[in-house]
Design a protein around this motif. Structure first.
Motif, PDB file in Angstrom:
ATOM      1  N   ARG A  83      15.873  80.303 -69.660  1.00 57.52           N
ATOM      2  CA  ARG A  83      16.752  79.716 -68.664  1.00 57.52           C
ATOM      3  C   ARG A  83      16.825  78.204 -68.811  1.00 57.52           C
ATOM      4  N   GLN A  85      16.528  75.816 -66.794  1.00 58.36           N
ATOM      5  CA  GLN A  85      15.566  74.998 -66.068  1.00 58.36           C
ATOM      6  C   GLN A  85      14.149  75.107 -66.621  1.00 58.36           C
ATOM      7  N   ASN A  86      13.942  75.815 -67.712  1.00 56.53           N
ATOM      8  CA  ASN A  86      12.610  75.865 -68.317  1.00 56.53           C
ATOM      9  C   ASN A  86      12.148  74.438 -68.604  1.00 56.53           C
ATOM     10  N   ARG A 411      15.232  89.485 -67.760  1.00 57.04           N
ATOM     11  CA  ARG A 411      15.873  88.181 -67.544  1.00 57.04           C
ATOM     12  C   ARG A 411      16.825  88.173 -66.354  1.00 57.04           C
ATOM     13  N   GLU A 412      17.007  89.323 -65.671  1.00 52.78           N
ATOM     14  CA  GLU A 412      18.058  89.444 -64.663  1.00 52.78           C
ATOM     15  C   GLU A 412      17.537  89.260 -63.243  1.00 52.78           C
ATOM     16  N   ASP A 413      18.425  88.800 -62.378  1.00 52.27           N
ATOM     17  CA  ASP A 413      18.175  88.796 -60.941  1.00 52.27           C
ATOM     18  C   ASP A 413      18.643  90.128 -60.352  1.00 52.27           C
TER      19      ASP A 413
END
Length: 478
Positions: A83, A85-86, A411-413
């Protein structure tokens, strides 16, 4: 080691991998380390893969922190799962470091070789592994990058000096468009990866673009049996300079499978090639694995390997972790692990297990009284469950009883209203004996309590359900 073959690509002599323990990322990191690069990276947790990379001289940090990015790092390598923001990725962008997608890094490693790229909605890892093992058995010393371990941690990749590079080509994020193979393999074309593909037509277009990247004079090896592959063949026939080799059981296939004879946990396969009959052994059960082996055979021949020797060498393949991998036996119960997460894969693995082991239902059919198949299934991704949950439930109807865990998000919301109950409801509608279990420890206790001598427990899914196999064996032993 003393590196040989193609040099380390520019910007990748001191790479930092974010998520270095992943199947795709760790393979590229391993090859770079073997070529002499100073590799570093981070992952969310320690693992056998991380330890294997350290043994090659790589620096592997646990957890993600900007401080892990070395001052002299030459580039940061990421996958589509990382992502924005990592913290390590944020730090890299602030420093102006090149950010390289893993597929671009792999493409750079393939330069200067004879590249073979294996694609398809499923079967890629097995087919790539079969070909890599067979070419290695012939002494051709290929490089390879695979989305799974062969038989030991870290064995998903190898830098070889033989000039051939066999790579798994991932369609999920369209990253396989970065490769320019001499030989391309397409095993099947189906709708999956719904977060990136809105329709089957988009999937076809993506595979067309992949085939269009084949080098002039190169070869496409493609299934003659699977409907999506047949449709793709009709769409790419007019690409100039492309040689198409069809493989399968269809009457007109260029490499035609004439017989698949199951023999316990192996199969004997006969193919007709240029008027000659070749018969060889595939050391894993199931028709789909036999088809994978024949695709590997055709691809290796297209790359210049001798047909008869290659067919014999395919018997040396003994499997990939998580592809119907026997984890052990306790109290007369076998525990097998399957990576299957798409309905087609689930149905194929269940059919293969029944055929190979003689396990079956209690409905009075031909396998009755010979033990049951008990499945612990973990759905993978909310988007896949939304689109294919009904089909997953239908596939589970082939088991005698199933436990369905909560969705593994990767990796999903979460998506509103999408839970594993969708699969449970569909399975019950198909007449399956299925139970939703929301606690992993409870699933271990429940399946161990259900299992009787002669039964087989199958842990199934692409997430961390694989971790339950040893726990189930321990509980059975108790």
């Amino acid at each position: 080691m003393s590196p040989s073959g193609p040099p380390v690509p520019p910007d990748l002599d001191r790479p930092h991998f974010i998520g270095i323990g992943g199947a795709g990322m760790s393979g590229i990191a391993k090859i770079l380390a073997q070529r002499g690069a100073r590799v570093a990276g981070s992952d969310a947790k320690d693992s056998e893969t991380a330890q294997a990379l350290r043994a090659l001289g790589a620096t592997v940090h646990i957890g993600h922190d900007a401080a892990h990015l070395a001052p002299d790092a030459s580039a940061v390598v990421v996958s589509s799962a990382i992502r924005a923001q990592n913290p390590e990725l944020v730090a890299a962008r602030e420093r102006g470091l090149p950010v390289v997608h893993r597929s671009d890094a792999l493409a750079a490693l393939m330069e200067g070789t004879v590249p073979i790229a294996v694609a398809g909605t499923h079967g890629k890892t097995t087919t790539t592994s079969m070909l890599a093992v067979a070419l290695g058995t012939l002494g051709l010393d290929p490089s390879y990058a695979i989305g799974g371990d062969l038989d030991a941690p870290g064995s998903n990749a190898q830098h070889g000096g033989g000039g051939i590079f066999v790579a798994e080509a991932d369609e999920s994020d369209r990253s396989f468009h970065r490769y320019a193979p001499q030989v391309a393999v397409v095993l099947n074309v189906e709708l999956d990866h719904h977060a990136n593909y809105a329709s089957l037509e988009e999937v076809y277009a993506s595979f067309e673009e992949f085939v269009g990247k084949v080098l002039p004079g190169g070869t496409l090896v493609i299934s003659s049996d699977q409907s999506g592959a047949v449709e793709l063949t009709s769409r790419v026939r007019d690409i100039g300079g492309l040689r198409i080799v069809t493989v399968g059981e269809a009457e007109g296939a260029d490499v035609r499978i004439t017989r698949i004879n199951p023999r316990g946990l192996t199969s004997e396969v006969s193919v007709l090639l240029d008027g000659r009959m070749l018969t060889f052994t595939v050391s894993v059960p199931g028709r789909h694995y036999a088809h994978n082996a024949v695709a590997a055979l055709a691809a290796g021949i297209a790359a210049g390997a001798p047909a008869r020797n290659l067919a014999s060498a395919l018997a040396k393949y003994t499997g990939v972790r998580r592809r119907l991998q026997l984890k052990g036996e306790a109290a007369g119960v076998q525990v097998i692990d399957s990576y299957a997460h798409h309905p087609t894969e689930m149905a194929a693995d269940l059919a293969a297990i029944r055929q190979a082991t003689g396990t079956g239902g209690t409905d009075g059919g031909p396998q009755a009284g010979r033990g049951r198949v008990l499945v612990v299934f973990q759905p993978h991704l909310f988007s896949r469950t939304k689109e294919l949950g009904t089909e997953m439930g239908g596939a589970l109807a082939a088991a005698d009883a199933s436990l369905v865990l909560d969705i593994y998000p990767a990796r999903e919301d979460p998506l509103p209203g999408i839970t594993s109950e969708l699969i449970v409801d569909a399975a019950r509608a198909a007449g399956a004996d299925v139970t939703a279990v929301h606690d992993r420890d409870a699933a271990v206790d429940l399946v161990a309590g259900m299992a009787k001598p002669g039964d087989l427990v199958l842990t199934m899914g692409a997430g961390d359900v694989t971790d339950l196999g040893p726990l189930i064996l321990a509980r059975l032993a108790d």
